[in-house]
Every structure is written in C-alpha cells, then in structure tokens.
Design an enzyme around this catalytic site. Structure first.
Site, short mmCIF file in Angstrom:
data_model
loop_
_atom_site.label_atom_id
_atom_site.label_comp_id
_atom_site.label_asym_id
_atom_site.label_seq_id
_atom_site.Cartn_x
_atom_site.Cartn_y
_atom_site.Cartn_z
N HIS A 133 -0.10 20.64 5.73
CA HIS A 133 0.02 20.77 4.40
C HIS A 133 0.52 22.44 4.12
CE1 HIS A 133 -1.01 21.29 -0.01
NE2 HIS A 133 -0.84 20.20 0.06
N ASP A 210 -8.66 21.18 8.53
CA ASP A 210 -8.49 20.81 7.58
C ASP A 210 -8.81 19.44 7.31
OD1 ASP A 210 -7.59 20.32 4.84
OD2 ASP A 210 -5.43 20.71 5.29
N GLN A 213 -8.02 15.32 3.80
CA GLN A 213 -7.68 13.89 3.50
C GLN A 213 -8.70 13.11 4.43
OE1 GLN A 213 -5.28 12.59 1.74
NE2 GLN A 213 -4.42 14.62 0.78
N LYS A 236 -10.29 15.33 -4.48
CA LYS A 236 -9.92 14.23 -3.74
C LYS A 236 -10.85 13.07 -3.26
CE LYS A 236 -6.11 16.72 -1.44
NZ LYS A 236 -5.07 16.54 -2.43
N CYS A 376 4.09 18.63 -0.35
CA CYS A 376 3.75 20.16 0.42
C CYS A 376 3.50 19.90 1.66
CB CYS A 376 2.21 20.44 -0.32
SG CYS A 376 2.12 20.57 -2.02
#
Lengths: 418, 151
Positions: A133, A210, A213, A236, A376
């Site tokens: 991202h 990261d 997600q 999220k 993104c």
C-alpha cells in the site's frame, strides 16, 4: 449450488450491523463489498462509543476525578484487549496511533532518528515489496531521501505473489529494516512471512509487518510472526476510524527515540531538556483518540466472541466461491492469485476493456458497493500493465448471495457497455 | 434509470469513436492524472496566433474522461482562444452545478455535445473525470502562451 463449508450464521451477524439494511437507489438493498477499504460497524461498537461519551468522557491519565479515572480505565482496558487479541507478551508493547499509516510512519521516523545499531543512514538499505500500500512505500521513500539509505524491493510474479527468488540479494548485511504487508490490499495475496523473517534475522535486520488486511480477517499472533513491529488499523476490523495500532518489541521501544513530542509522553520537563515516559506512552504524545480506542476494544470483543478462526474459515469459503464464480464471467481477469489458496478476501479484477470506473458506477446503480482505481497500490497496476482494477472485498457478514449479486451485476455491466 | 442520465448515448458514442485522438505536433505538452481512479491524459496544443489549430491527446481512463476529451477536441479545434475559453468556463459551470443546473438553449448552443455531461455533474466522484481533459487543455494552452512570450 452445493452449500459452502465453514460459513458463519450471517443472518444473525447481519442483525448486528444496522447499515447492512440500508436501501440505496430507489429501494435496492446495499451489497457492501468494499470491506478492504473499511468495514461496517456492529451495534456493539456504536453502543460503546455512545456509552463512553454519555457516561465516562474525560481526558485520560490526568485528573483525580471519577470521570477521569473511568476514562483512563476504559482507554487502558482497550489496550489490554488489543494486547490479548494479538497475543502480545506485554500490554506496554501496544501503542495507539490514529491509523496504520501513522504506525508505519512512526517506525520509519524512529529509525531515522535512532542511534546505532538501529540507525538508517547512507550506508544502509531499506527493503519493501512492489505490492505495498502507498502507506508502506512513501514513508520509506521519505526516509531514503532524508538519510541517503538505499530503497530496495521484492518484485511480483505473474500470478500475484512475491518473487523471493533473489531474496539473498535483496535482503543483505546492509539491510536495516524489511517492511512488508502480510496480506495485499489490492490482490489479496497472503505473503510467506517465515521465509522473509528468517532471512531478515540472519542479517540482523528489523522486520515491520503491515497487518492492516490481516488483523480483521484471521488470528493474529505477533509472537508467532516473529516480526519486530506489527501495524494495523481499527476501522477495517469493525472499529471506528481514527485509531490504529503499532505493536513493537519492548526492548526496541525502550531503545528507540520518540517521534512526536508533547504531553503524556514525558517524565519530567525543564526548559533545557526532558526525559520520556516509558513505552507505550513515550510514543503517544498529546490527548489520544480515547473514544476510538474504546470502540476498538469493543470491536475486539465482538470479533473474539465470534472467533477469528471461524471468521477466517467463513471468508475462505466465500473467497473460494467468489473466485470460482468470477472466473465464469466472460472477459474477466483476476489480478492476483486465481485460487483461494494463501489469499484473503480482497479480489481485484479487470473486465475486458471496460474501465473499472465505469464498472463501479454501473454496479453502484444496482446497490453494489465495490472499490475502483489503484487502491493506493499503483505500482501493482503498473506491474500488470493495467490502468486500475475493480475490487470486491468480503468480510464476516458477506454471503454467497452477495457474490451472486456481484456476478449478475457484472453481467449487466457487460451488456451496458457491450 | 438514473444511470442513463450519466451515460448518454452521445457520451458512449464519443467513447467508442473518439475524435482527434493520438498525439500530433504541438507547442506545449502536459500530462494530467486523476489520482483517485487512474485516469491519465497526455495532451498537446498547437496554436497559430490566437487560433487553436490542433489539440491532440493520448490517454487511458473511464468512458467519461475519454468521451470528454473527444468532445473537447471537437469544440475547441479551429476556434479562437478567447472563444474556446468561454466554452470551457460554461462547461466548468455546468460540471460544478451538482446536477442542479438545467441547461437552457443558450447553454446548449455553446456546449453542443458537451451538454450531455449535465448528468455527470450529479456524481461528485465523476466530475473530475469529465474535467480532466479540459484542465489539461487549459494548462497546455497557458504553457504554450508563456513559452511564446519568453521566446
């Protein structure tokens, strides 16, 4: 259709999400397939936000009055919940930020200001991947420009996976930090953490994952990951916007310098110099997002009660079904893995030469919410030679019927532009 | 259906059969992007005094952005600069109207095919698509003029 295995009781779950009953465009029930952008919020989280403001609102860590004590207990209680959710060895390793971007930027800035052995400078290298991202690309470009460190990255294979064939050349003795996404926000790819962490540890590089997600969709165990830092965001995963998390190993958080200065992050202040509070407060300057942290705590409770393993199984079944159905649509090409193996529930695709913006518009008219554009992650679009993608992304309340609605919607798109 | 108000037949026609597409000789070139959706356009203008001799372009994007470039080419090529600027201003006014402006005969006369974009103005996310080529043209024209001045 044969029933799918491992589905949650979505009928019951959907009752917790008032927005899923929303009608749009003259009486069409919303089909919300934009969960990789942000999830919807259950009533339990909305109630927690309301209750906080109606009953307990005060600033935290100061004041001796009853509201201040309650607000502090709720805020710090949320930290305990998050720590347990990610299996952190200590609650003091959980730093609240405003989102994952801030968490990632925080690490980049810590390393830019750090002393040896962590310091990133012109003699050293930073490693990321081509599927990040933008929030895990730009902070490292900035750090590279400011320090002279070299920025390197892993490329992608044609089927949407990381190309680790040159791992020993990409991660070297010069590497100070390897930062990569656990699950791609654009392609859904689940990345092989072990291989990357092992190589990074061999050369003494730090690892930042990261998990934006991943945290909403699968059990997350920071100890099992073996990383030094893990970043994710609250909105999220059923939480409110404005709250993110950075988990970091305690000894690193002790050694590394603060980034933002201000109230709450100090021990003593004189006009000449200051000493800092221990982590996590050292990295939480100013009044934090209190209600948002409380909301995230409620989201963690909600997800935990359902069970992250069950949510993962549900999404896997939905993803498997969605991939299969989407591949039946003529002229549709999935960008990313074309099976449900090692992939999350975000599925990007292109439909013939119909621009994704047009695809999204015609789907919206039918009440189907997807995301179109670069997500993104423009380097991924460049890598696969496409201007943009349409992305459908699922969550714990998504149903096979919604997959069917998407596929029917795409048929309509093809007719419209045919 | 509401969607038809955006995807007018005339827009889809321009999308499928764009006018003046392809890059040709020009006095200035610009590259504009719409970062939210990935629409891109490279555009050149060729001036002869105050007359617009050619507007050539290449790009990728949604039907709205591509059709808008085609319509823009049709509307401004062969025109005097000040005249074309007026057309641009009227188009901008229409696109910023949030669907509240009902084009009258006078406006239709100025905008010709571009009046079909009235429906697009109801969709905030798409207004930028419709304006992309016009903004690129305006920018390229300004550059061509300033280069001429400094020459």
């Amino acid at each position: 259709m044969t029933p799918l295995h491992g589905l949650l009781d979505t009928e019951a779950i959907r009752k917790d999400f008032p927005i899923l009953d929303r009608m749009v465009h003259d009486g069409k029930k919303i089909v919300y397939l934009d969960n990789a952008a942000t999830s919807q919020k259950p009533r339990q989280v909305l109630d927690a936000l309301n209750a906080y403001y109606e009953q307990h609102n005060a600033n935290v860590h100061r004041g001796v009055h009853v509201l201040a004590e309650e607000a502090t207990a709720l805020y710090e209680g949320a930290r305990d919940k998050v720590a347990a959710f990610i299996n952190a060895p200590s609650r003091d390793e959980v730093i609240f930020t405003k989102n994952a971007s801030e968490s990632l930027n925080l690490v980049a800035n810590m390393l830019g200001w750090a002393d040896e052995p962590y310091r990133v400078d012109r003699e050293t290298e930073i490693v990321i991947t081509e599927m990040e991202h933008h929030s895990n690309i730009v902070p490292w470009q900035l750090l590279s420009q400011r320090t002279g460190a070299k920025l390197k990255w892993f490329g992608l294979t044609d089927d949407g996976r990381l190309d680790l064939s040159d791992i020993d050349q990409v991660i070297t003795e010069k590497t100070k930090i390897v930062s990569f996404t656990l699950v791609s926000n654009i392609m859904g790819t689940i990345n092989p953490v072990d291989a990357i962490v092992r190589r990074a540890q061999d050369v003494g590089a730090l690892v930042l994952i990261d998990a934006s997600q991943a945290a909403p969709h699968m059990p997350l165990d920071v100890q099992a990951l073996g990383a030094d830092f893990v970043a994710f965001t609250g909105h999220k995963m059923c939480g409110p916007t404005g709250i993110g998390v950075l988990w970091g190993r305690q000894e690193l958080l002790e050694d590394l310098p603060p980034f933002l200065g201000g109230g709450e992050m100090i021990e003593t202040v004189s006009m000449h110099s200051s000493t800092y509070a221990p982590a996590p407060h050292k990295f939480e300057a100013g009044t934090p997002p209190i209600a948002q942290a409380v909301g995230l705590g409620a989201a963690v409770d909600y997800l935990t009660a359902i069970g992250m393993d069950k949510i993962e199984a549900h999404e896997h079944a939905i993803t498997e079904y969605a991939v299969k159905r989407l591949l039946e649509v003529p002229d549709l090409r999935i960008i990313g893995p074309t099976t449900a193996e090692d992939r999350g529930a975000a599925i990007s695709f292109v439909l013939g030469d119909i621009h994704p913006h047009d695809v999204g518009q015609v789907l919206d008219e039918q009440g189907i919410a997807v995301r179109v554009g670069h997500h993104c992650a423009r380097p991924v679009c460049l890598r696969y030679g496409i201007p943009a993608t349409t992305r459908a992304s699922f969550y714990l309340y998504s149903t096979p019927a919604e997959v069917d609605a998407l596929v029917e919607g795409l048929e309509h798109v093809r007719n419209f532009f045919g | 259906m509401k969607l038809d108000s955006m995807y007018q037949e005339v827009i889809l026609d321009h999308y499928k059969h764009p006018h003046g597409r392809g890059l040709r000789d020009g006095d200035a070139e610009v590259h504009h992007v719409n970062p939210t959706c990935g629409d891109e356009i490279t555009l050149r203008v060729k001036l002869d005094g105050s007359k617009i001799v050619d507007v050539s372009y290449e790009g990728q994007g949604c039907s709205i952005s591509q059709a808008s470039a085609s319509v823009m080419n049709e509307l401004v090529v062969g025109r005097e600069l000040d005249e074309a600027m007026k057309v641009q201003e009227v188009f901008l006014e229409l696109m910023q109207s949030k669907g509240k402006l009902e084009p009258d005969d006078a406006m239709e006369e100025v905008l010709e095919d571009a009046v079909a974009f009235a429906g697009v103005s109801k969709y905030p996310a798409r207004v930028k698509c419709a304006l992309l080529s016009w903004m690129a043209w305006k920018d390229a024209t300004a550059q061509a003029l300033s280069e001429r001045e400094s020459a």
